[in-house]
Motif scaffolding. Sequence first.
Motif, PDB file in Angstrom:
ATOM      1  N   MET A   1       3.692  -4.973   5.123  1.00 36.76           N
ATOM      2  CA  MET A   1       4.716  -4.040   4.651  1.00 36.76           C
ATOM      3  C   MET A   1       5.666  -3.660   5.790  1.00 36.76           C
ATOM      4  O   MET A   1       6.862  -3.466   5.572  1.00 36.76           O
ATOM      5  CB  MET A   1       4.075  -2.785   4.041  1.00 36.76           C
ATOM      6  CG  MET A   1       3.266  -3.042   2.774  1.00 36.76           C
ATOM      7  SD  MET A   1       4.096  -4.071   1.545  1.00 36.76           S
ATOM      8  CE  MET A   1       5.218  -2.891   0.798  1.00 36.76           C
TER       9      MET A   1
ATOM     10  N   ALA B   1       8.088  -6.295   6.229  1.00 33.76           N
ATOM     11  CA  ALA B   1       9.087  -6.274   5.157  1.00 33.76           C
ATOM     12  C   ALA B   1      10.074  -5.116   5.327  1.00 33.76           C
ATOM     13  O   ALA B   1      10.906  -4.870   4.458  1.00 33.76           O
ATOM     14  CB  ALA B   1       8.399  -6.169   3.806  1.00 33.76           C
TER      15      ALA B   1
ATOM     16  N   CYS C   1       9.372  -1.805   5.754  1.00 36.01           N
ATOM     17  CA  CYS C   1       9.004  -0.493   5.203  1.00 36.01           C
ATOM     18  C   CYS C   1       8.518   0.426   6.312  1.00 36.01           C
ATOM     19  O   CYS C   1       8.046  -0.017   7.350  1.00 36.01           O
ATOM     20  CB  CYS C   1       7.908  -0.646   4.149  1.00 36.01           C
ATOM     21  SG  CYS C   1       8.460  -1.625   2.752  1.00 36.01           S
TER      22      CYS C   1
ATOM     23  N   SER D   1       1.983  -8.077  -1.336  1.00 36.52           N
ATOM     24  CA  SER D   1       2.893  -8.834  -2.204  1.00 36.52           C
ATOM     25  C   SER D   1       3.197  -8.045  -3.457  1.00 36.52           C
ATOM     26  O   SER D   1       4.354  -7.942  -3.879  1.00 36.52           O
ATOM     27  CB  SER D   1       2.245 -10.129  -2.689  1.00 36.52           C
ATOM     28  OG  SER D   1       2.174 -11.027  -1.732  1.00 36.52           O
TER      29      SER D   1
ATOM     30  N   LYS E   1       5.498  -5.207  -2.656  1.00 37.72           N
ATOM     31  CA  LYS E   1       6.884  -5.638  -2.417  1.00 37.72           C
ATOM     32  C   LYS E   1       7.567  -5.937  -3.743  1.00 37.72           C
ATOM     33  O   LYS E   1       8.732  -5.611  -3.937  1.00 37.72           O
ATOM     34  CB  LYS E   1       6.911  -6.869  -1.506  1.00 37.72           C
ATOM     35  CG  LYS E   1       6.643  -6.523  -0.046  1.00 37.72           C
ATOM     36  CD  LYS E   1       6.819  -7.724   0.854  1.00 37.72           C
ATOM     37  CE  LYS E   1       5.485  -8.217   1.357  1.00 37.72           C
ATOM     38  NZ  LYS E   1       5.576  -9.428   2.161  1.00 37.72           N
TER      39      LYS E   1
ATOM     40  N   ILE F   1      11.565  -5.697  -3.467  1.00 37.58           N
ATOM     41  CA  ILE F   1      12.050  -6.394  -2.275  1.00 37.58           C
ATOM     42  C   ILE F   1      11.488  -7.799  -2.195  1.00 37.58           C
ATOM     43  O   ILE F   1      11.623  -8.480  -1.203  1.00 37.58           O
ATOM     44  CB  ILE F   1      11.754  -5.606  -0.969  1.00 37.58           C
ATOM     45  CG1 ILE F   1      10.281  -5.257  -0.853  1.00 37.58           C
ATOM     46  CG2 ILE F   1      12.615  -4.367  -0.886  1.00 37.58           C
ATOM     47  CD1 ILE F   1       9.944  -4.455   0.390  1.00 37.58           C
ATOM     48  N   GLN F   2      10.798  -8.209  -3.245  1.00 36.27           N
ATOM     49  CA  GLN F   2      10.329  -9.605  -3.292  1.00 36.27           C
ATOM     50  C   GLN F   2      10.327  -9.990  -4.758  1.00 36.27           C
ATOM     51  O   GLN F   2       9.885  -9.218  -5.601  1.00 36.27           O
ATOM     52  CB  GLN F   2       8.908  -9.683  -2.727  1.00 36.27           C
ATOM     53  CG  GLN F   2       8.334 -11.083  -2.722  1.00 36.27           C
ATOM     54  CD  GLN F   2       6.927 -11.072  -2.132  1.00 36.27           C
ATOM     55  OE1 GLN F   2       6.719 -10.804  -0.963  1.00 36.27           O
ATOM     56  NE2 GLN F   2       5.946 -11.360  -2.983  1.00 36.27           N
TER      57      GLN F   2
END
Lengths: 486, 280
Positions: free
Chosen positions: A182, A185, A187, A476, A479, A484-485
């Motif tokens: 995270m 990514a 965050c 995953s 996200k 965001i994914q």
Amino acid sequence: MMKNWLWKTGRSAIKSMTKVKKTIQTIPQKRTPMQEQDPIARVNNFDEVTFGYNLEDAVNESSRCLDCKKPLCISGCPISINIPGFIRQIYEGNFKGAYDILSEASISPAICGRVCRQEDQCEIGCTVGKKLEPVAIGHLERWVGDMAIEKGWSNSPGIKPRGFKVGVIGSGPSGLACAADMAKAGCDVTIYEALHLPGGVLRYGIPEFRLPDMLIDAEINKLKKMGVKICCDTLVGRLFTIEQMLDEMGFNTVFIATGAGYPKFMGIPGEFLNGVLSANEFLTRCNLMNAGEFPVADTPLRLGKKVVVIGAGNTAMDATRVALRLGSEKVYCLYRRSRTESPARSEEIRHAEEEGVCFCWLTSPVEIIGDEKGSVCTIRCTMMKLGELDGSGRSRPVPISDSEYELEVDTVIYAIGTNANPIIGQTCGVKLNKWGYIETDETLQTSIPGVFAGGDIVTGAATVILAMAAGRKAASGMKRYLGIQP
Amino acid sequence: MHKIVAREDFSDVTYLLEVEHPMLAKAAKPGQFVIVRHNEQSERIPLTIADFDRQKGTITLVIQAVGKTTRQMQKDCVAGSSLAGVVGPMGVPSHIGDVKKIVCVGGGLGVAPVFPQLRSYKEKGAYAIGIVGFRNKDLIFWEDRFRRYCDDLIICTDDGSSGVKGMVTDGLRIAFEKHPDIDEVVAIGPPVMMKSCAEITRPLKVKTMVSLNPIMVDGTGMCGGCRVRVGGEMRFGCTDGPDFDGHLVDFDELMIRLGRFRDDEKLALENWSQCNKKHD
Ligand SMILES: Cc1cc2nc3c(=O)[nH]c(=O)nc-3n(C[C@H](O)[C@H](O)[C@H](O)COP(=O)(O)OP(=O)(O)OC[C@H]3O[C@@H](n4cnc5c(N)ncnc54)[C@H](O)[C@@H]3O)c2cc1C
Ligand SMILES: Cc1cc2nc3c(=O)[nH]c(=O)nc-3n(C[C@H](O)[C@H](O)[C@H](O)COP(=O)(O)OP(=O)(O)OC[C@H]3O[C@@H](n4cnc5c(N)ncnc54)[C@H](O)[C@@H]3O)c2cc1C
Ligand code: SF4
Ligand code: SF4
Ligand code: FES
């Protein structure tokens, strides 16, 4: 075909093409051994038992990998590490490259390479293992991981802040893995840990001679460098609830990774006697509170001279071996099934045997007997035989009548497994199954939207690598939840 | 690090610390406890939250110096200094039921921790009877606080220098004579005292809650060191308690288990006292 292959792997392939194509006949036939401390010396210290490969060992072992077209090793690995890929890089001398490949899948090759059950996972499928001993995948992974720590490599390039706030509850392997993903990514991640030091079982359970604290610290420092905040001494559920995290504290999503560390006892007479304790208590006193150094350290231990450990999993092996190192003269290990059924890694059992643990297979305690002061003095045991298969597909142990005997002991350590930690369940509305573990969907989301869970608190006591895999899987899901994914 | 904002000494062995921890002050409920680490090398010791001030963001601990850690804290923890770690609130909050008449008994260590429960019962509208016990008049503390929330307060001293001469159990007998309609009793203090209170109320069939103090390490349900036998079953003091039905608790076993480390504790205290002498 060869041209195609050359094109795909580029320069490094050219380099290896200059070497002869490896076959099962041409590779070193023997697996490169890992040096270990002598058993007589090592029971007197807490230094790591195995020394790890040196450069020569690693390159030599890497030359045993056949770089299979259909690498069965990968399907055995819970986090699908590109095993031939990283081993090829070692073989070609590109060690940072090996680390890059490993770190795509694993947050800590140094930790996994040490505690993973590689013999039952990646190595069991290895093609070389069909004829010879399998490639020592775990040893190679550890070697690369150690080098990465030594050289300070880490792979978290250019984190782009995205303004999402992520809360992680529990700093065991599952929580750490989720936090890493995270943070990468973009965050803003905060880990909350109830104990005063982070790491979960890696810290308070697995002893120094198997997993040096320094490796956990290295992992934690890497996370801190990525901007992850770690708040210890924080008991979530009681200091604040998950609902408060989402409403008042502004977390967009939360991951629960509180583990399954609630020790089980058997319910036989004598369990309340002084001198009877859980392996968790024993190991926590030693690993987290340094009770082995009492009275220099404040926390007492009162370990006896004759110790019996009940159970034969990894936890039991750790308990027996810590007891030996702290000066117990006789350490028994009681298990109601036989050595073959033991859930511990074979390497751990071998190490314990070498160090002098006295194994009583097919033996179960029936009563613990105390003296007039309420302290343990004897344990009464019965011999067992293996009967019909039970629900788990293993033979059910049944007591042999008139086979009871007594062992004189002063400490009894229970290592027969754990239940779900109840605090989160007591304090938030998340749906639990009938054993108290958290229920999730396939993305590891719980019954509360935006709240995910993984690791031992979902599966029951499992392994470090499965806990890490769950942390990444939840990441995953989180996200995707945050958009965001895809 | 949590700052100690105030300290008060009630006697040569009992002292109060008011510690800064705004989040904890906000979350704390009667009956809960914290685990404190004095410094980085210290043992983790459980202490009841004797009071909390949500506005000021502080919690109050009342500590009796019995061994190495609590004595070291008595010596070192002055206002302005800090505790290395304070974690909590731990334990299931006390159930403050809808009762008409409640007795809260605090003996020795238990005087302070019983206070938040007494206050909650009073605030919920109950007729609140307080019974507190001390060795002598000079050791009495928090009389004003108790008076503020008690409809009836019975102070007991061992030597009779104030209030009733005798122990809190004598006070409890007096309370039952005066108030035959008592619905429930809460008793906090040393295990012998809680046991005696439970024995008084058992024939009267009056529910009696006690707060147990087994030896703890983590306080999160992870070690099982705090296990106690209640109604014949194994319960964990930190996650199932610390409050239990006094009529079901096996106090004799608890008392034996509290002596688990007696020799080590003696050694630790001796070592520490000697070191201290050298420094003084
Ligand atoms: C002695 C021992 C040896 C082992 N050896 C091996 C091995 O060799 N190989 C292997 O693969 N596996 C091994 N295991 C199993 C493995 O360690 C676990 O499966 C793994 O650690 C589970 O990870 P986790 O992140 O789910 O939970 P944990 O590691 O249990 O971490 C959970 C963390 O959450 C914290 N926590 C709990 N509740 C709260 C709360 N309410 N608020 C804040 N924090 C909270 C806990 O304090 C803890 O630090 C071993 C286990 C033990 C006990
Ligand atoms: C839920 C709970 C609430 C408590 N609340 C208070 C309180 O408000 N005020 C207060 O003064 N004391 C309280 N105690 C007791 C306090 O924790 C002990 O007095 C303290 O740990 C003693 O430490 P020591 O090193 O000074 O003494 P030691 O010499 O180590 O021990 C003295 C005695 O204290 C008990 N004890 C020792 N270690 C522990 C431990 N880790 N956990 C529990 N008991 C232990 C043992 O019975 C021991 O014989 C509470 C205990 C529990 C479990
Ligand atoms: S993580 Fe475990 S299973 Fe996967 S390659 Fe490494 S040692 Fe093997
Ligand atoms: S199966 Fe064995 S030989 Fe084949 S790629 Fe994997 S590790 Fe190498
Ligand atoms: S203190 Fe460890 S389980 Fe209660």
